[in-house]
Design an enzyme around this catalytic site. Structure first.
Site, PDB file in Angstrom:
ATOM      1  N   LYS A  94       0.852  -1.201   0.000  1.00 47.29           N
ATOM      2  CA  LYS A  94       0.000   0.000   0.000  1.00 47.29           C
ATOM      3  C   LYS A  94       0.885   1.248   0.000  1.00 47.29           C
ATOM      4  CE  LYS A  94      -3.908   1.866   2.707  1.00 47.29           C
ATOM      5  NZ  LYS A  94      -4.776   1.639   3.874  1.00 47.29           N
ATOM      6  N   SER A 104      -9.871  -0.644   6.980  1.00 49.52           N
ATOM      7  CA  SER A 104      -9.276  -0.492   5.643  1.00 49.52           C
ATOM      8  C   SER A 104      -8.591  -1.713   5.062  1.00 49.52           C
ATOM      9  CB  SER A 104      -8.277   0.660   5.651  1.00 49.52           C
ATOM     10  OG  SER A 104      -8.959   1.856   5.432  1.00 49.52           O
ATOM     11  N   SER A 148      -9.640   1.788   2.834  1.00 47.32           N
ATOM     12  CA  SER A 148      -8.781   2.533   1.958  1.00 47.32           C
ATOM     13  C   SER A 148      -7.755   1.674   1.205  1.00 47.32           C
ATOM     14  CB  SER A 148      -8.032   3.592   2.770  1.00 47.32           C
ATOM     15  OG  SER A 148      -7.206   2.995   3.726  1.00 47.32           O
TER      16      SER A 148
HETATM   17  N1  GLN Z   1     -13.007   3.996   6.128  1.00 49.57           N
HETATM   18  C1  GLN Z   1     -12.516   4.419   7.404  1.00 49.57           C
HETATM   19  C2  GLN Z   1     -12.165   5.883   7.352  1.00 49.57           C
HETATM   20  O1  GLN Z   1     -12.390   6.496   6.355  1.00 49.57           O
HETATM   21  C3  GLN Z   1     -11.344   3.566   7.807  1.00 49.57           C
HETATM   22  C4  GLN Z   1     -10.110   3.926   7.108  1.00 49.57           C
HETATM   23  C5  GLN Z   1      -8.935   3.078   7.493  1.00 49.57           C
HETATM   24  O2  GLN Z   1      -9.079   2.050   8.125  1.00 49.57           O
HETATM   25  N2  GLN Z   1      -7.767   3.568   7.147  1.00 49.57           N
HETATM   26  O3  GLN Z   1     -11.683   6.445   8.301  1.00 49.57           O
END
Ligand code: GLN
Length: 476
Positions: A80, A179, A155
């Site tokens: 990532k 994410s 994400s």
């Molecule tokens: N979707 C969640 C957010 O927008 C989690 C994101 C993540 O785990 N990095 O904060």
């Protein structure tokens, strides 16, 4: 017949390398070709590092020849783009870091490199990991390989899509509120978020430090275990990291089903799949225990106070002077003007929104009303889980309340976007390990993910319980 090397799991590829059925260079070339063929459409990768990957593969082949073989030696993976690989661009999908070249390796990268891993490239994400669909990337939206009109989740959407489209054997992601697990669920693969503290975050671009964890996205559970074992362990560079592992002492399997997870808002097809999975566990002899996690209803609100508060502090370093894009402004008289210009130009809409929210909830006069209350709620959420784990070994539920949605479908509706993390955020708030594994498909063929949550440091037990299901369930 020639086998398609890009379809192999880690275990299969490693066997093939050991038996000299193929070399790591051949394996790596197969993935680079697959990326060339498919990634124009899917757009999982921000950067592909072809030359470096081939050099690493050559090195891995030498290691194998010399019988220095680890489970990940010569296995091509994707990382990532918020995890640093020295001398490679690391953007966090932000314009701010569009040209930032990492000056050191993250600890997880260091560990993998020592074992002879092969890095194919860096994958797309929502800017600074803030989002659930990859649509917040400053560069492009990754498509879900199972249905190109839909999002891959977020994400870590690029990592999940790369694994699902056979453009790498496994990938690393980060999980602050879901994410790793939500994109794994949307792309029909496996994603493990380890217990807070088990994997070093040194070299991960921080989003919310009391929640962030790095973990694997893989084709199955055995592979997830291999990657987890390779990256875990305490690290002097991350003071929250520990060496703690509880042995799997499972005698009678008890699975907790929280009534709050099967309430209004859950998609009917997702619910049906999870209930079928629960039946499979019943058939396997598990005791199914009804439990309650009454504080779950506050988890999302609590997360959306704590995560932005921490993000507002973590992202303060991106000012265009210490890090990031610099807008030249000869006229600027005060340093604050320069910060303002740089931050206005560098950050996307969602990131700005979170910085503003976080700054607000931490400001004097609002701190007690928001941030402090959220911390108290967090303790209660944690206690709910502690009570539950007195009675059960794992907790089962859906990973996401909905099927992978269409690109653009939720981008103007932040509340509905945030709701896709409703089942995953409480796990981060409580610091627990959890895994998403495929457990079914909708009528239209979209993947459905099952979420298993374990007690702290009980990854071994969690993975073995997940495996029981995987063996029974034919994902094909
Ligand atoms: N979707 C969640 C957010 O927008 C989690 C994101 C993540 O785990 N990095 O904060």
């Amino acid at each position: 017949m020639k086998i398609d090397l890009t379809k192999l799991t880690i275990i299969e590829a490693s066997e093939g390398l050991k038996n000299r059925d193929f070399t790591s260079v051949e394996l790596t070339k197969a993935f680079l070709n697959k990326i060339k063929e498919k990634d124009k459409e899917i757009k999982a990768y921000i950067t592909v590092i072809e030359e470096i990957a081939l050099k690493q593969a050559e090195r891995a082949d030498k290691m194998i020849k010399n019988k220095e073989i680890y489970p990940l030696t010569g296995i091509p993976c994707a990382i990532k783009d918020n995890i640093l690989i020295k001398d490679i661009k690391c953007t966090a999908s932000s314009k701010f870091l569009e040209n930032y070249i990492a000056t050191y390796n993250a600890t997880v990268i260091e560990k993998l490199e020592k074992m002879g891993a092969v890095f194919l490239g860096k994958t797309n994400l929502d800017e600074f990991a803030m989002g659930s669909s990859c649509e917040n990337s400053a560069f492009f939206t990754t498509k879900n390989p199972r249905d190109l009109e839909r999002v891959p989740g977020g994400s870590s959407g690029g990592s999940a899509a790369a694994v699902a489209a056979d453009m790498c054997i496994y990938a690393l992601g980060s999980d602050t509120g879901g994410s790793i697990r939500q994109p794994a669920s949307f792309c029909g693969i496996t994603g493990l978020k380890p217990t807070y503290g088990t994997v070093s975050r040194y070299g991960l671009i921080a989003f919310a430090s009391s929640l962030d964890q790095i973990g694997p996205l893989t084709k199955n559970i055995d592979d997830a275990k291999i990657v987890f074992d390779a990256i875990k362990g305490s690290d002097p560079m991350d003071s929250t990291s520990v060496n703690l592992e509880k042995k799997n002492n499972l005698s009678k399997l008890r699975i907790g089903v929280p009534k709050e997870y099967f309430a209004k808002g859950l998609d009917g097809e997702v619910e049906k799949s999870i209930k079928e999975a629960i039946n499979i566990y019943k058939e396997l002899g598990a005791e199914i225990v009804d439990i309650s996690l009454p504080m779950s209803e506050y988890a999302l609100a609590c997360y959306y106070i704590i995560a932005p508060a921490e993000a507002s502090a973590n992202l303060a370093r991106f000012d265009g002077l210490r890090y990031g894009k610099t807008i030249k402004d000869e006229e600027a008289e005060k340093i604050i003007d320069i910060y303002l210009k740089n931050r206005t130009a560098g950050f996307g809409k969602e990131v700005k929104k979170r910085i503003m929210l976080g700054t607000y909830t931490l400001s004097s006069g609002y701190y007690d009303a928001y941030y402090k209350r959220a911390l108290k709620a967090r303790t209660l959420i944690k206690q709910d889980f502690e009570k539950a784990f007195e009675k059960v070994d794992v907790i089962i539920g859906p990973t996401a309340p909905c099927l992978p949605f269409k690109i653009g479908e939720k981008s103007d509706d932040p509340m509905s976007m945030y709701l896709s993390d409703i089942y995953t955020v409480s796990v981060n708030l409580a610091g627990l390990p959890a895994i998403s594994i495929p457990c079914g498909k909708s009528q239209s063929g979209l993947p459905i993910g099952m979420h298993l949550i374990g007690a702290p440091f009980e990854e071994e037990k969690l993975l073995s319980i997940a495996s029981l299901f995987e063996k029974k369930y034919d994902n094909k």
